[in-house]
Design an enzyme around this catalytic site. Structure first.
Site, PDB file in Angstrom:
ATOM      1  N   GLU A  23      32.188  40.469  35.921  1.00  0.00           N
ATOM      2  CA  GLU A  23      33.441  39.798  36.263  1.00  0.00           C
ATOM      3  C   GLU A  23      33.481  38.401  35.632  1.00  0.00           C
ATOM      4  O   GLU A  23      32.504  37.674  35.665  1.00  0.00           O
ATOM      5  CB  GLU A  23      33.559  39.702  37.798  1.00  0.00           C
ATOM      6  CG  GLU A  23      34.846  39.102  38.275  1.00  0.00           C
ATOM      7  CD  GLU A  23      36.070  39.708  37.599  1.00  0.00           C
ATOM      8  OE1 GLU A  23      36.271  40.917  37.694  1.00  0.00           O
ATOM      9  OE2 GLU A  23      36.811  38.955  36.944  1.00  0.00           O
ATOM     10  N   PHE A  24      34.647  38.044  35.101  1.00  0.00           N
ATOM     11  CA  PHE A  24      34.782  36.742  34.434  1.00  0.00           C
ATOM     12  C   PHE A  24      35.778  35.820  35.130  1.00  0.00           C
ATOM     13  O   PHE A  24      36.156  34.798  34.566  1.00  0.00           O
ATOM     14  CB  PHE A  24      35.197  36.951  32.967  1.00  0.00           C
ATOM     15  CG  PHE A  24      34.125  37.619  32.150  1.00  0.00           C
ATOM     16  CD1 PHE A  24      33.120  36.870  31.541  1.00  0.00           C
ATOM     17  CD2 PHE A  24      34.076  38.996  32.036  1.00  0.00           C
ATOM     18  CE1 PHE A  24      32.104  37.491  30.825  1.00  0.00           C
ATOM     19  CE2 PHE A  24      33.064  39.625  31.321  1.00  0.00           C
ATOM     20  CZ  PHE A  24      32.077  38.866  30.706  1.00  0.00           C
TER      21      PHE A  24
ATOM     22  N   GLU B  59      36.602  30.720  39.908  1.00  0.00           N
ATOM     23  CA  GLU B  59      37.024  30.300  41.239  1.00  0.00           C
ATOM     24  C   GLU B  59      38.125  29.259  41.071  1.00  0.00           C
ATOM     25  O   GLU B  59      38.072  28.428  40.179  1.00  0.00           O
ATOM     26  CB  GLU B  59      35.845  29.721  42.024  1.00  0.00           C
ATOM     27  CG  GLU B  59      34.954  30.819  42.555  1.00  0.00           C
ATOM     28  CD  GLU B  59      33.744  30.294  43.305  1.00  0.00           C
ATOM     29  OE1 GLU B  59      33.825  29.207  43.896  1.00  0.00           O
ATOM     30  OE2 GLU B  59      32.708  30.986  43.289  1.00  0.00           O
TER      31      GLU B  59
ATOM     32  N   GLY C 247      28.262  22.785  38.604  1.00  0.00           N
ATOM     33  CA  GLY C 247      27.664  23.325  39.823  1.00  0.00           C
ATOM     34  C   GLY C 247      28.236  24.697  40.062  1.00  0.00           C
ATOM     35  O   GLY C 247      28.552  25.410  39.111  1.00  0.00           O
TER      36      GLY C 247
ATOM     37  N   CYS D 111      27.582  30.088  39.986  1.00  0.00           N
ATOM     38  CA  CYS D 111      27.294  30.913  38.800  1.00  0.00           C
ATOM     39  C   CYS D 111      26.468  30.223  37.717  1.00  0.00           C
ATOM     40  O   CYS D 111      25.335  30.634  37.454  1.00  0.00           O
ATOM     41  CB  CYS D 111      28.595  31.440  38.218  1.00  0.00           C
ATOM     42  SG  CYS D 111      29.399  32.609  39.328  1.00  0.00           S
TER      43      CYS D 111
ATOM     44  N   LYS E  13      34.423  22.218  42.084  1.00  0.00           N
ATOM     45  CA  LYS E  13      35.556  21.998  41.182  1.00  0.00           C
ATOM     46  C   LYS E  13      36.839  22.104  41.993  1.00  0.00           C
ATOM     47  O   LYS E  13      36.807  22.568  43.141  1.00  0.00           O
ATOM     48  CB  LYS E  13      35.518  22.981  40.026  1.00  0.00           C
ATOM     49  CG  LYS E  13      35.755  24.426  40.392  1.00  0.00           C
ATOM     50  CD  LYS E  13      35.828  25.249  39.112  1.00  0.00           C
ATOM     51  CE  LYS E  13      36.133  26.688  39.440  1.00  0.00           C
ATOM     52  NZ  LYS E  13      36.248  27.515  38.257  1.00  0.00           N
TER      53      LYS E  13
END
Ligand code: NAD
Length: 434
Positions: free
Chosen positions: A149-150, A153, A259, A262, A323
């Site tokens: 999966e790419f 978030e 951070g 992943c 983020k």
């Protein structure tokens, strides 16, 4: 089709919901009973734009179900997705206990051949291990697919519905290929973005992609630190180099380090894969090292301005999530910054539009939380911008100036212009902008 998605986190919940949105019947499974109960009540355990609306719509249409009963779901399913966590193990490699545990449970529940799709980020060779694990408990054959999966978030739903590419690794069988083509057809309408390959290459593609992106960030952070030393402005350098199509303009922003759940664990897992294969990565070791140091850059700037002993000082922090547009705090730079401030005796008041609940799990009552971004400035000696949420980009500077005890602003995301800040009377420091 009847689908089962095991693991109802950022990846599983988004994937399951988006497949339901295209008409499939999806059961999302998790071992976390609280999470499943929340979802059944219509509460979304994570913050992700558009997700709540999509979940509610598909639940109402009876296409999306939540359960802890993996056995029942798998017995009626045609495709089972594994989307559980692959956290970092003690030695830095990917902990596959959840993935292999789920594989075993799927095997025990099988009544007929199905396609088992691995969506978790897993080291090369895991597809074969999943297949072998299933074969220890059943003789019913399964087809293994790697479908990393790419999604990002903060834009997960959008990324899933409009993917740049869909990577599908198969063992070569036509059935699995046809099933995956059919499943992803609704996301491929304008252009077919599916890339078929073998399982091992698909597994490697995910790690290589994240490692490339992490390398870009650490490289830009090094350039930024050098810019600061030699009197150059990294923002101008960024625009200058990004105009070269071989480099491209995206992902060139320096900051306080990467951070999240992943990049840090994925580069370390790929390092371990390299070591085990007798091909250790020197680049990734340095990428990790540079990143760990970068997470301390804001702290060093505070110490340079206010001194090593921060007893009696109060610091305001804007942004806790790793983020914007997410509440995820896993490996967030804010953790390193705040822990460093606390160690030196500072009092910390922090604000974040979505991540305060998660932050409470990390810091408890060791810091003060303010829903209002301005409240934490009251009596503070400095403001640190750690996450670039939109509301921090154009704040009321007059109010900031009035509320701060000292006009220090340390901008870890370069959201403000040094000259403008100076003119307004702030003692301003960004990243790589001398
Ligand atoms: P997550 O931690 O948000 O969710 C994982 C879920 O799996 C949890 O709800 C957990 O309770 C559940 N789970 C664990 N073991 C289980 C079991 N035995 N049975 C049922 N449920 C179980 O994780 P995530 O962020 O969704 O990541 C999942 C995988 O996808 C990881 O390998 C990650 O590296 C990868 N990935 C994540 C992202 C991202 O942005 N978060 C993007 C791409 C790929």
């Amino acid at each position: 089709m009847d689908l089962t998605v095991v693991g109802t986190g950022y990846v599983g919940l988004v994937a399951g919901t988006c497949f339901a949105e295209t008409g499939h019947t999806v059961t999302c499974i998790d071992k976390d009973e609280n999470k499943i109960e929340m979802l059944k009540r219509g509460e979304i355990p994570i913050y992700e734009p558009q997700l709540e609306e999509l979940v509610k719509r598909n639940v109402k249409k009876k296409r999306l179900f939540f359960s802890t009963d993996l056995h029942a779901a798998v017995q009626k399913t045609e495709v089972a997705f594994i989307a559980v966590g692959t956290p970092q193990d003690e030695d830095g490699s990917a902990d596959l206990s959840h993935v292999l545990g789920v594989a075993r449970e799927i095997g025990k529940a099988l009544t007929r051949p199905i396609v088992v799709v691995n969506k978790s980020t897993v080291p090369v060779g895991t597809g074969e291990r999943v297949k072998a694990e299933i074969a220890t408990v059943t003789s019913i054959p399964i087809e293994i697919v790697s479908n990393p999966e790419f999604l990002k978030e903060g834009a997960a739903v959008d990324d899933f519905l409009k993917p740049d590419r869909i990577i599908i690794g198969t063992e070569g069988g036509e059935h699995a290929k046809a099933v995956m083509t059919d499943l992803y057809a609704p996301f491929n309408r304008t252009q077919n973005r599916t890339i078929f390959m073998d399982v091992r290459s698909a597994e490697m593609t995910k790690y290589a992609a994240n490692s490339m992106l992490a390398t870009r960030i650490s490289f830009m952070n090094e350039i930024a630190n050098l810019c600061e030393k030699v009197g150059a402005d990294v923002n101008k350098v960024r625009i200058g180099i990004g105009s070269d199509p071989r480099i491209g303009a995206s992902f060139l922003f320096p900051g306080v380090g990467f951070g999240g759940s992943c990049f840090p664990k994925d580069i370390r897992a790929l390092m371990r894969t390299g070591e085990a294969a007798g091909s250790p990565s020197r680049i990734l070791r340095i990428v990790d090292e540079v990143n760990n140091a970068q997470k301390r850059v804001l702290l060093d700037k505070v110490i340079a301005a206010l001194g090593k002993d921060l007893n009696g000082k109060q610091i305001a922090v804007w942004g806790l999530a790793f983020k914007p547009q997410t509440d995820d705090m896993r490996e967030a730079p804010a953790i390193t910054v705040i822990e460093g401030l606390l160690e030196r005796g500072a009092k910390v008041r922090a604000s974040d539009p979505e991540a305060i609940k998660q932050a409470k799990r990390v810091f408890g009552d060791r810091i003060t939380y303010d829903d209002d971004q301005y409240a934490c400035l009251e009596g503070s000696d400095a403001l640190l911008v750690v996450t670039e949420w939109n509301e921090y980009r154009r704040p009321n500077f007059k109010r900031i100036k009035e509320l701060l005890k000292q006009p220090y602003v340390f901008d870890g995301r370069n959201v403000y212009e040094p000259e403008t800040m100076k003119k307004m009377g702030f003692i301003y420091s960004g990243i790589g902008r001398s």
